[in-house]
Design an enzyme around this catalytic site. Structure first.
Site, PDB file in Angstrom:
ATOM      1  N   PHE A 129      20.728 -11.135  43.704  1.00 58.72           N
ATOM      2  CA  PHE A 129      19.957 -11.631  42.460  1.00 58.72           C
ATOM      3  C   PHE A 129      19.620 -13.331  42.332  1.00 58.72           C
ATOM      4  O   PHE A 129      20.874 -13.558  41.423  1.00 58.72           O
ATOM      5  CB  PHE A 129      19.857 -10.683  41.563  1.00 58.72           C
ATOM      6  N   ASP A 201      29.060  -7.361  39.636  1.00 59.79           N
ATOM      7  CA  ASP A 201      27.053  -7.213  38.445  1.00 59.79           C
ATOM      8  C   ASP A 201      26.610  -5.471  38.773  1.00 59.79           C
ATOM      9  O   ASP A 201      26.393  -5.955  40.101  1.00 59.79           O
ATOM     10  CB  ASP A 201      26.012  -7.605  38.953  1.00 59.79           C
ATOM     11  N   TYR A 226      17.807  -2.017  31.172  1.00 61.07           N
ATOM     12  CA  TYR A 226      16.358  -1.436  31.380  1.00 61.07           C
ATOM     13  C   TYR A 226      16.133  -0.577  32.425  1.00 61.07           C
ATOM     14  O   TYR A 226      15.238  -0.619  32.956  1.00 61.07           O
ATOM     15  CB  TYR A 226      15.831  -2.416  31.011  1.00 61.07           C
ATOM     16  N   LYS A 227      17.321  -1.213  33.188  1.00 57.88           N
ATOM     17  CA  LYS A 227      16.893   0.002  34.483  1.00 57.88           C
ATOM     18  C   LYS A 227      17.187   1.418  34.916  1.00 57.88           C
ATOM     19  O   LYS A 227      16.258   2.641  34.527  1.00 57.88           O
ATOM     20  CB  LYS A 227      17.800  -0.777  35.975  1.00 57.88           C
ATOM     21  N   ARG A 375      10.090  -0.973  48.537  1.00 56.96           N
ATOM     22  CA  ARG A 375      11.459  -0.132  47.529  1.00 56.96           C
ATOM     23  C   ARG A 375      11.287   0.775  46.573  1.00 56.96           C
ATOM     24  O   ARG A 375      10.455   0.458  46.391  1.00 56.96           O
ATOM     25  CB  ARG A 375      12.587  -1.315  46.666  1.00 56.96           C
TER      26      ARG A 375
END
Ligand SMILES: *Cc1c(COP(=O)(O)O)cnc(C)c1O
Length: 416
Positions: A129, A201, A226-227, A375
């Site tokens: 990312f 991560d 928040y995911k 996705r």
């Protein structure tokens, strides 16, 4: 037997099915984007009202003590710890992944500067990312001491990249784009054998797949709430530091929340004894409070049960899409091997962006990542097997009818 009725039977036999009622899912929506922004827990509005009306409204400043506000980064860290194989007082919920990576990479480099000063390389993946790489770049520039970033283009290149100049390896456990997962224990052992430190991560693994940082003997980790963890837009991230590194090393954002006794207001910085030294400044209590609401739902199940359902969901989606769309130019970008798969499925398609927009118009919410990746995230807490069946059927219909090929589905927003 890939019928819709089969999917309905799987739902009837799903021990996790009752948890769906604890989420405020909008009617008519199949939400396959919990890997980007989790669904609101049904108890969130009530908890927010309580924080606003009682804790802030009535309690005012007393709530820093009485409502546990000041301790919240640590109490939430302890609540989150079992999901990632961490112990008490090893995790704090605070800041963003980007900021936490800056702290942890700084600590890792300072450890290595004392143990092995010749080690000046941070290894990561080009497919990581981007913010992870940007933060490493910024830190290297700031330190101005000859550090460099070495990027591999394929996980298979890691052994060759682990020369004796490597200080720290920063890997994302589950890749945000492909959903491919590293073997954390095996890679950590390899990294340690090469004399480097391992920073993981967990943005796409905390709450999505079983993680055991302690068993893997990892050194540092960051992750997102928040995911998959449903903390709400911009809810604070978390960080973990192996107990062996907590005492002796500091991070550069030495703010007052990381001070051993912040309210002595002394002019000199003395770090907290443990992971608290990785805190910096005052946190958003409103945002932090929402993280606890979602962790309360996780406390009703365990990651092994969630993983079983997650793999069943992603297996079914792959099978349905390949059976119905195999001849339409979509190719699987996620590993078939369970050991290498996170909780998402990605398909490559030349016009993936427009296809995802057409699906969203039909109430099937996935997302798109450059280049060409559609996705679909599968959150076992609230996703049903019948949702998987319906989403695959809609995808097949969008592709077969070329419904995606309309100007409105090609227009791009600021966030894709
Ligand atoms: C989502 C995500 C981030 C987000 O970082 P923030 O600083 O919290 O915005 C970072 N890294 C990875 C791998 C991610 O998936």
């Amino acid at each position: 037997m890939l019928t819709r009725q089969h999917a309905q039977e799987l739902d009837l036999n799903d021990p996790l099915a009752p948890l769906r009622a604890q989420f405020a899912l909008p009617a008519g929506v199949i939400y396959l984007d919990g890997n980007s922004l989790g669904v609101q827990p049904a108890a969130a509005p009530q908890r927010m009202q309580q924080v606003l009306q009682q804790e802030w409204g009535q309690g005012l400043i007393a709530s820093w003590n009485d409502a546990g506000w000041f301790a919240l980064p640590r109490t939430l860290g302890n609540q989150l710890a079992p999901l990632i194989g961490a112990g008490d007082d090893e995790v704090v919920v605070t800041d963003t992944i980007s900021v936490n990576l800056f702290k942890l990479l700084s600590a890792a480099l300072s450890i290595q500067a004392q143990r092995a000063p010749g080690r000046k390389v941070i290894v990561s993946e080009r497919a990581n990312f981007p913010t992870d790489l940007y933060i490493a770049e910024g830190l290297i520039r700031q330190l101005d001491r000859g550090y460099t970033l070495r990027l591999i283009d394929d996980p298979a290149e890691l052994p060759a990249a682990l020369a004796d100049d490597v200080a720290v390896v920063m890997l994302t456990h589950v890749n945000y784009r492909s959903g491919a997962m590293f073997d954390m224990a095996a890679e950590t052992a390899r990294i340690h054998a090469a004399g480097a430190l391992a920073l993981w991560d967990l943005a796409h693994s905390a709450g999505a797949v079983p993680v055991d940082l302690s068993a893997a003997d990892a050194d540092f980790a960051v992750g997102c709430t928040y995911k998959y963890l449903n903390g709400g837009p911009g809810s604070p991230a978390f960080l973990w530091v192996a107990p062996r590194w907590q005492q002796d090393f500091q991070q550069p954002l030495s703010g007052w929340w990381g001070h051993r006794t912040p309210f002595t207001m002394s002019p000199g910085y003395v770090p907290d004894d443990g992971v608290g030294r990785y805190l910096c400044g005052t946190q958003s209590i409103l945002a932090l409070s929402m993280v606890g609401v979602s962790l309360d739902i996780y406390a009703q199940t365990d990651m092994a049960a969630l993983r079983r359902k997650s793999l069943a969901l992603t297996d079914l989606f792959i099978a349905l899409v390949e059976a119905q769309c195999g001849d339409l130019g979509v190719t699987l970008a996620t590993p078939r091997d369970h050991a290498q798969r996170g909780s998402q499925v990605s398909f490559e398609f030349e016009h993936g962006y427009a296809v995802v927009q057409a699906l969203i118009a039909r109430g099937v919410i996935g997302d798109y990542r450059e280049p060409r990746i559609m996705r679909f995230g599968f959150t076992p807490l609230y996703t049903r097997f019948v949702d998987v069946w319906d989403a695959a059927a809609q995808l097949a219909d969008v592709l077969r009818t070329r419904d995606w090929d309309q100007p409105r589905f090609h227009a791009r927003g600021a966030v894709t």
